[in-house]
Design an enzyme around this catalytic site. Structure first.
Site, PDB file in Angstrom:
ATOM      1  N   SER A 166      85.483   8.787  96.372  1.00  0.00           N
ATOM      2  CA  SER A 166      86.596   7.830  96.323  1.00  0.00           C
ATOM      3  C   SER A 166      87.704   8.273  95.376  1.00  0.00           C
ATOM      4  O   SER A 166      88.857   7.870  95.537  1.00  0.00           O
ATOM      5  CB  SER A 166      86.081   6.451  95.887  1.00  0.00           C
ATOM      6  N   ASP A 205      90.094   0.580  88.488  1.00  0.00           N
ATOM      7  CA  ASP A 205      89.033  -0.104  87.753  1.00  0.00           C
ATOM      8  C   ASP A 205      88.490   0.859  86.711  1.00  0.00           C
ATOM      9  O   ASP A 205      89.033   1.952  86.526  1.00  0.00           O
ATOM     10  CB  ASP A 205      87.919  -0.603  88.696  1.00  0.00           C
ATOM     11  N   HIS A 230      87.678   4.501  88.161  1.00  0.00           N
ATOM     12  CA  HIS A 230      88.630   5.214  89.014  1.00  0.00           C
ATOM     13  C   HIS A 230      89.964   5.366  88.283  1.00  0.00           C
ATOM     14  O   HIS A 230      90.609   4.361  87.965  1.00  0.00           O
ATOM     15  CB  HIS A 230      88.857   4.472  90.332  1.00  0.00           C
TER      16      HIS A 230
END
EC number: 3.1.1.53
Length: 416
Positions: free
Chosen positions: A37, A325, A328
């Site tokens: 991600s 967050d 990330h």
């Protein structure tokens, strides 16, 4: 004016320190990345969720919540996100792995969480080693064996999701059994000259049936290949203990038998198909961890060793000031990844050097993986640690510069 002309050649011969840019880099445009991600532009939180510059997303094969280890062993499931990783490049950067970590608290039988981190380390060690001589890496589905005997799906003692690859199935009897599986020579337009294949089993043999002790063995076999496990150590009743164990094999295309002696049949359902290039180029891996709120592991660092891999370790905990967050958008990794925005002159564990002072020979052994401490533009004699390979391009550049200065001097003199 003469002193001005002499300034340029004297500057060219001066030894100038080289300060590497810490983080991964590439010498040519023929490079690729593998991620999760943190390099997935299709993530709804992108670009805030990215640890790489957004413009580099097309260079990465990435999927949120997935990893190359996880995707080899499991199909899509409520607990796992599988992704068909596929990318090609002479130079490769790996920044993934965190999605299978102690945070997941996964164990199948008696091996425990630590046992699976050991398997993760084994996998990435073999992946990085094989990738050094491959341009393309592609996760492929294997055709199911024909004429399968009556099988019952295996289960984990912990009630977790049993790995889908390899398939571990329970036989209806204990007669020695074999089935054929094929590792293809190609997948689409990708040539498969080698495969990374998992070979997994429950160890310690002797599975009990009706109070009797039965030996256990599994193997992958062809005319020119054999890899197997066999154990008849009695462990009966409540003392019987088994670990789910995997080895990761380099296997060539061909037809193989998956054979068993005992209660279980094991055969692969996926492999990483790779081609072969005529040079060896070490891969690069960046530490992939969670923020301090979750448990991480050092499997990537343990797997990425010289001479086949260059590891870039974070120097601070995973820290986010402008991300989506807490896990990330790490400040340090974002800075490290800036080196991928341009071609570098050399790659080393100390970082990359984005100076156009080296020839393309730096991508070949033994040059790849090292950067000099100093450079001298013309002088290539003496200590190899302070000189680099010069090129006719730079010689021509300096000659042209001197000619231009002389021409300017002549023009000024003419009009004066």
């Amino acid at each position: 004016m003469l002193s001005l002309i002499l300034f340029f050649p004297s500057f060219a011969f001066a030894a100038t320190p080289v300060t590497p840019y810490y983080g991964p880099g590439h010498i040519t445009f023929d490079w690729c990345g593998f991620g999760d991600s943190r390099s997935d532009c299709t993530n709804p939180q992108s670009p805030m969720s990215l640890d790489i510059p957004q413009q580099l997303c097309p260079k990465f094969s990435s999927k949120s919540s997935s990893s190359m280890f996880l995707s080899l062993h499991w199909n899509n499931h409520s607990s796992f996100v599988s992704y068909d990783y596929f990318n090609c490049g002479v130079e490769k950067v790996f920044y993934e792995g965190v999605n299978f970590s102690p945070r997941k608290q996964y164990s199948c039988w008696d091996e425990g969480v630590d046992g699976w981190i050991e398997l993760k380390t084994r996998f990435y060690t073999k992946l990085y080693q094989m990738a050094t001589t491959s341009r393309c890496i592609k996760l492929i589905q294997l055709q199911a064996p024909s004429s399968l005997p009556t099988l019952q799906a295996g289960v984990c003692r912990t009630n977790k999701q049993l790995p889908d690859n390899p398939r571990l199935a329970l036989l209806s009897d204990t007669v020695p059994t074999s089935v054929q599986f094929v590792l293809p020579g190609s997948s689409g337009t990708t040539i498969c000259t080698k495969h990374l294949v998992p070979f997994c089993y429950l160890n310690h043999g002797c599975f009990t049936t009706g109070g009797s002790c039965l030996p256990f063995g599994v193997s992958y076999v062809s005319d020119s290949f054999y890899y197997g496990y066999y154990d008849a150590t009695p462990q009966i009743g409540s003392t019987e203990s088994h670990d789910y164990v995997c080895d990761y094999l380099f296997m060539e295309p061909g037809t193989y038998n998956a054979s068993t002696v005992g209660k279980f049949l094991v055969y692969p359902t996926k492999s990483y198909c790779m081609d072969t290039m005529n040079i060896t180029v070490p891969v690069q891996a960046v530490q992939s961890i969670w923020s301090e709120q979750y448990a991480s592991d050092d499997a990537i660092g343990q797997a990425c060793k010289a001479p086949y891999c260059i590891f870039y370790n974070k120097t601070t905990p995973y820290t986010v000031t402008n991300g989506s967050d807490a896990n990330h958008g790490d400040d340090e990794v974002r800075m490290m990844m800036q080196g991928l925005l341009r071609n570098s002159s050399c790659i080393s564990p100390q970082g990359s050097t984005p100076l156009a002072l080296y020839s393309t020979e730096m991508i070949y052994e033994p040059n790849y993986g090292s950067c000099p401490q100093f450079y001298k533009l013309f002088d290539t004699s003496g200590n190899e640690n302070i000189d680099v390979i010069s090129s006719s391009y730079f010689v021509a550049t300096w000659v042209l510069l001197v000619v231009v200065v002389i021409l300017i001097f002549v023009i000024i003199s003419f009009f004066c």
